[in-house]
Scaffold this active site. Structure first.
Site, PDB file in Angstrom:
ATOM      1  N   GLN A 142       0.803  -1.211   0.000  1.00 38.54           N
ATOM      2  CA  GLN A 142       0.000   0.000   0.000  1.00 38.54           C
ATOM      3  C   GLN A 142       0.838   1.264   0.000  1.00 38.54           C
ATOM      4  O   GLN A 142       0.341   2.346  -0.318  1.00 38.54           O
ATOM      5  CB  GLN A 142      -0.943   0.008   1.210  1.00 38.54           C
ATOM      6  CG  GLN A 142      -0.220   0.131   2.540  1.00 38.54           C
ATOM      7  CD  GLN A 142      -1.144  -0.040   3.728  1.00 38.54           C
ATOM      8  OE1 GLN A 142      -1.733  -1.115   3.908  1.00 38.54           O
ATOM      9  NE2 GLN A 142      -1.279   0.983   4.550  1.00 38.54           N
ATOM     10  N   CYS A 148      -5.461   0.090   3.562  1.00 38.14           N
ATOM     11  CA  CYS A 148      -5.522  -1.338   3.855  1.00 38.14           C
ATOM     12  C   CYS A 148      -6.944  -1.866   3.760  1.00 38.14           C
ATOM     13  O   CYS A 148      -7.167  -3.019   3.384  1.00 38.14           O
ATOM     14  CB  CYS A 148      -4.947  -1.621   5.239  1.00 38.14           C
ATOM     15  SG  CYS A 148      -5.793  -0.754   6.576  1.00 38.14           S
ATOM     16  N   ASN A 307      -1.156  -9.559   4.444  1.00 37.65           N
ATOM     17  CA  ASN A 307      -1.035  -8.138   4.736  1.00 37.65           C
ATOM     18  C   ASN A 307      -0.819  -7.349   3.442  1.00 37.65           C
ATOM     19  O   ASN A 307      -0.731  -7.925   2.356  1.00 37.65           O
ATOM     20  CB  ASN A 307       0.112  -7.907   5.724  1.00 37.65           C
ATOM     21  CG  ASN A 307      -0.053  -6.648   6.537  1.00 37.65           C
ATOM     22  OD1 ASN A 307      -0.970  -5.853   6.314  1.00 37.65           O
ATOM     23  ND2 ASN A 307       0.834  -6.431   7.483  1.00 37.65           N
TER      24      ASN A 307
END
Length: 339
Positions: A142, A148, A307
């Site tokens: 990101q 996120c 993630n």
């Protein structure tokens, strides 16, 4: 005695002379590795001080890891010159306030009962990993855009689309970043995955190829309806459920977007292993990730999350989190779209 003290002094001076260049060399290598530059010498000295403190804490933790007192290892990485607050401000992207999702999108009693039946019958598999079914795309980064929530939403949407169509297609995170402000999201400053699903329900979503990620916000939404890949009929949320129910949902539905707490050193500098950290609060939720699997085998039971901090973070961009302790508030809220 005087001679002894003199020798000790000389050895100390030699030790300092050797240690200082090693630290300086590590600092220079770290800066080069992560492309770090600073506007002034004063700023660099400040950042180096923060980096040294983080390096010390990582070393302290890894000493415990080497002695078998913890199940996960930490490492210095791109977050090394940030304080904990700076890290949270820059990389956490779940808003702590704002319009909540409609109540009727919560999982119904009937749907919950089906999950409970799976638990009672013992039909929940011991292991699930949706990466094995090509439901999970590449690990993204990101960058300095706190989106996120969009990464997590797109991950869940990609999984459901692959499940329905039998092949994987990468969807546009930038589309969500630019176009969901009217749905109470805030671009590169946080949001909720289920608000992204509301937008896709109403408008659709482009692919990553036609609407690529920029690590920043465009001034306006550039969505082209003619390039839309899919729309959704709605979405479902599972809030404050048990971990067994979450496992049943993950096993039967596919990858889930979840909210979690991650503004702690164990997340910032996670390298490998099974995260079990009492500092990871189960009530302060600040980050969106994708739940892709779990292993439930007695003493080694854990969740697998994807993630959005790049593949150089953690286990190739993934983390394992201990199961059975609601670690980091993993059951706080899960969501998935209905295609």
């Amino acid at each position: 005695m005087a001679y002894f003290l003199f020798v000790v002094h000389i050895l100390t001076v030699i030790s300092m002379a050797v240690t200082k260049p090693i630290i300086d060399e590590q600092w220079d290598t770290w800066k080069m590795t992560y492309g770090k530059t600073y506007a002034s010498l004063e700023e660099e000295l400040t950042r180096k001080g923060i980096w040294l403190e983080n390096l010390k804490n990582i070393g302290y933790h890894n000493d415990k890891f080497d002695k078998g007192h913890t199940m996960f290892e930490m490492t210095m990485n791109q977050f090394g010159d940030l304080t904990r607050k700076e890290f949270a401000d820059l990389y956490m992207g779940t808003l702590m306030s704002g319009r909540e999702a409609p109540r009727d999108e919560a999982l119904s009693d009937v749907e919950l009962e089906k999950l409970e039946e799976m638990i009672e019958k013992g039909s929940i598999p011991r292991e699930v990993d949706w990466r094995d079914y090509n439901y999970v795309g590449r690990v993204r980064d990101q960058g300095l855009c706190s989106c996120c929530y969009a990464m997590a939403a797109i991950g869940a949407l990609e999984g459901q689309l692959a499940k329905k169509r039998g092949h994987f297609e990468e969807l546009s995170v930038q589309n969500i970043v630019d176009c969901t402000r009217d749905y109470s999201n805030n671009g590169c400053h946080g949001g909720f995955p289920y608000h992204a699903f509301e937008y896709v329900r109403d408008y659709g979503i482009e692919s990553e190829e036609t609407y690529p990620y920029l690590e920043k916000e465009n001034r306006r939404c550039l969505f082209d309806r003619s390039k839309s890949v899919t729309r959704v009929r709605g979405f479902k949320r599972l809030q404050h459920i048990s971990e067994r129910t979450l496992a049943a949902a993950l096993a039967s539905i596919g990858p889930l977007s979840i909210h979690i707490h991650s503004s702690v050193d164990s997340w910032a500098f996670y390298k490998s292993g099974i995260l079990d950290d009492f500092n990871c609060n189960s009530t302060v939720i600040d980050h969106g990730v994708l739940l892709v699997g779990y292993v439930d085998r007695g003493s080694e039971s854990y969740w697998i999350i994807k993630n959005s901090w790049g593949s150089y973070w953690g286990e190739g961009g993934y983390m394992r989190i201990v199961m059975g302790k609601n670690m980091c508030g993993i059951t706080h809220c899960a969501a998935y779209p209905i295609i």
